[in-house]
Design a protein around this motif. Structure first.
Motif, PDB file in Angstrom:
ATOM      1  N   GLU A 144       0.811  -1.216   0.000  1.00  0.00           N
ATOM      2  CA  GLU A 144       0.000   0.000   0.000  1.00  0.00           C
ATOM      3  C   GLU A 144       0.848   1.271   0.000  1.00  0.00           C
ATOM      4  O   GLU A 144       0.346   2.355  -0.291  1.00  0.00           O
ATOM      5  N   LEU A 145       2.128   1.149   0.343  1.00  0.00           N
ATOM      6  CA  LEU A 145       3.012   2.312   0.421  1.00  0.00           C
ATOM      7  C   LEU A 145       3.906   2.448  -0.809  1.00  0.00           C
ATOM      8  O   LEU A 145       4.752   3.342  -0.856  1.00  0.00           O
ATOM      9  N   ALA A 146       3.700   1.593  -1.803  1.00  0.00           N
ATOM     10  CA  ALA A 146       4.608   1.570  -2.948  1.00  0.00           C
ATOM     11  C   ALA A 146       4.654   2.899  -3.698  1.00  0.00           C
ATOM     12  O   ALA A 146       5.686   3.268  -4.261  1.00  0.00           O
ATOM     13  N   ALA A 147       3.541   3.620  -3.703  1.00  0.00           N
ATOM     14  CA  ALA A 147       3.519   4.913  -4.400  1.00  0.00           C
ATOM     15  C   ALA A 147       4.224   6.013  -3.611  1.00  0.00           C
ATOM     16  O   ALA A 147       4.384   7.125  -4.119  1.00  0.00           O
ATOM     17  N   TYR A 148       4.639   5.691  -2.383  1.00  0.00           N
ATOM     18  CA  TYR A 148       5.336   6.643  -1.506  1.00  0.00           C
ATOM     19  C   TYR A 148       6.659   5.998  -1.075  1.00  0.00           C
ATOM     20  O   TYR A 148       6.811   5.596   0.071  1.00  0.00           O
ATOM     21  N   PRO A 149       7.617   5.876  -1.985  1.00  0.00           N
ATOM     22  CA  PRO A 149       8.797   5.039  -1.712  1.00  0.00           C
ATOM     23  C   PRO A 149       9.700   5.530  -0.588  1.00  0.00           C
ATOM     24  O   PRO A 149      10.354   4.737   0.080  1.00  0.00           O
ATOM     25  N   ALA A 150       9.739   6.837  -0.357  1.00  0.00           N
ATOM     26  CA  ALA A 150      10.569   7.377   0.721  1.00  0.00           C
ATOM     27  C   ALA A 150       9.799   7.328   2.036  1.00  0.00           C
ATOM     28  O   ALA A 150       8.567   7.271   2.052  1.00  0.00           O
ATOM     29  N   HIS A 151      10.524   7.342   3.148  1.00  0.00           N
ATOM     30  CA  HIS A 151       9.863   7.558   4.435  1.00  0.00           C
ATOM     31  C   HIS A 151      10.777   8.333   5.364  1.00  0.00           C
ATOM     32  O   HIS A 151      11.975   8.470   5.109  1.00  0.00           O
ATOM     33  N   LEU A 152      10.209   8.850   6.430  1.00  0.00           N
ATOM     34  CA  LEU A 152      10.950   9.769   7.291  1.00  0.00           C
ATOM     35  C   LEU A 152      10.589   9.581   8.754  1.00  0.00           C
ATOM     36  O   LEU A 152       9.551   9.007   9.102  1.00  0.00           O
ATOM     37  N   HIS A 153      11.487  10.083   9.609  1.00  0.00           N
ATOM     38  CA  HIS A 153      11.255  10.233  11.048  1.00  0.00           C
ATOM     39  C   HIS A 153      11.688  11.649  11.421  1.00  0.00           C
ATOM     40  O   HIS A 153      12.764  12.092  11.034  1.00  0.00           O
ATOM     41  N   ILE A 154      10.864  12.340  12.181  1.00  0.00           N
ATOM     42  CA  ILE A 154      11.189  13.697  12.620  1.00  0.00           C
ATOM     43  C   ILE A 154      10.889  13.816  14.102  1.00  0.00           C
ATOM     44  O   ILE A 154       9.847  13.358  14.579  1.00  0.00           O
TER      45      ILE A 154
END
Length: 226
Positions: A144-154
């Motif tokens: 389900e996250l394939a269209a949002y390949p990057a991820h982050l922590h802040i």
């Protein structure tokens, strides 16, 4: 380690009087920031608050959610400098979540297994739950996250929150992703952390439907200018 140079304060700004306190600003992560990154992670890992009552080992949470990003993709690591050279917040992430999960498994996890062996049975404590997550980096890869390949922590220390610094960190991170040709990013947050959700909503993050997410909400947005 290829660490981008620090970004100076804008030259167009009016110089402050010599007696004025230095202003916080966003800059590239430096290896010397790592102890402060560990401290920030520990002090914000429980729904944005101090986590030491749940996770007494001060290296556990940073070893999962902060340090591997600084080690594996330092070009996407940025900190909020408090104006005196110390990090008071950070944004860390990856441009390619499946590739990051593979690197976590093959490169990062072997450095941790002596201190944090894989659980022999079902987790019984909050720390054991986190160690189980540590040993399952593939959990980050969802179709389900394939269209949002990057991820982050802040994360930001409490005294630096609600001052616009979080937005500045996100803007810097999304800009770095755009430079790499990455079109969208996601994050996973504890659903109960309603102040964080309000922050992400203001920045244009929207929910991503994931079956059985448990206590987690997934949010995503394009890397277009905020």
């Amino acid at each position: 380690m290829n660490v981008p140079a620090a970004t100076p304060a804008p030259s167009s700004a009016t110089p402050a009087p010599s007696s004025a306190a230095p202003s916080p600003y966003v800059r590239a992560y430096r290896p010397g920031d790592l102890p402060a990154v560990y401290d920030i992670c520990v002090r914000t890992a429980y729904e944005g608050r101090d986590s030491r009552h749940l996770y007494p080992d001060p290296e556990l949470m940073p070893s999962i959610f902060a340090a591997p990003y600084a080690a594996l993709e330092p070009e996407l690591a940025f900190v909020l400098d408090d104006g005196h050279g110390r990090a008071a917040g950070y944004i860390l992430g990856t441009a390619d979540t499946p590739a990051f999960a593979r690197a976590f498994r093959s490169v990062w996890l072997p450095t941790l297994t002596g201190r944090y062996p894989a659980p022999a049975g079902p987790p019984r404590t909050p720390s054991e739950e986190m160690i189980a997550l540590m040993h399952d980096p593939e959990r980050m890869v969802l179709s389900e996250l394939a269209a949002y390949p990057a991820h982050l922590h802040i994360d930001l220390l409490p005294d630096q929150q609600r001052k616009g610094h979080g937005r500045a960190l996100v803007v810097r991170f999304l800009g770095a992703l755009r430079e790499q040709g990455v079109g969208a990013a996601h994050l996973a947050m504890v659903t109960a952390n309603t102040p964080a959700r309000a922050f992400y909503d203001r920045l244009g993050f929207r929910p991503i439907a994931v079956p059985d997410p448990g206590p987690i909400t997934y949010l995503g947005r394009s890397t277009a200018v905020v």
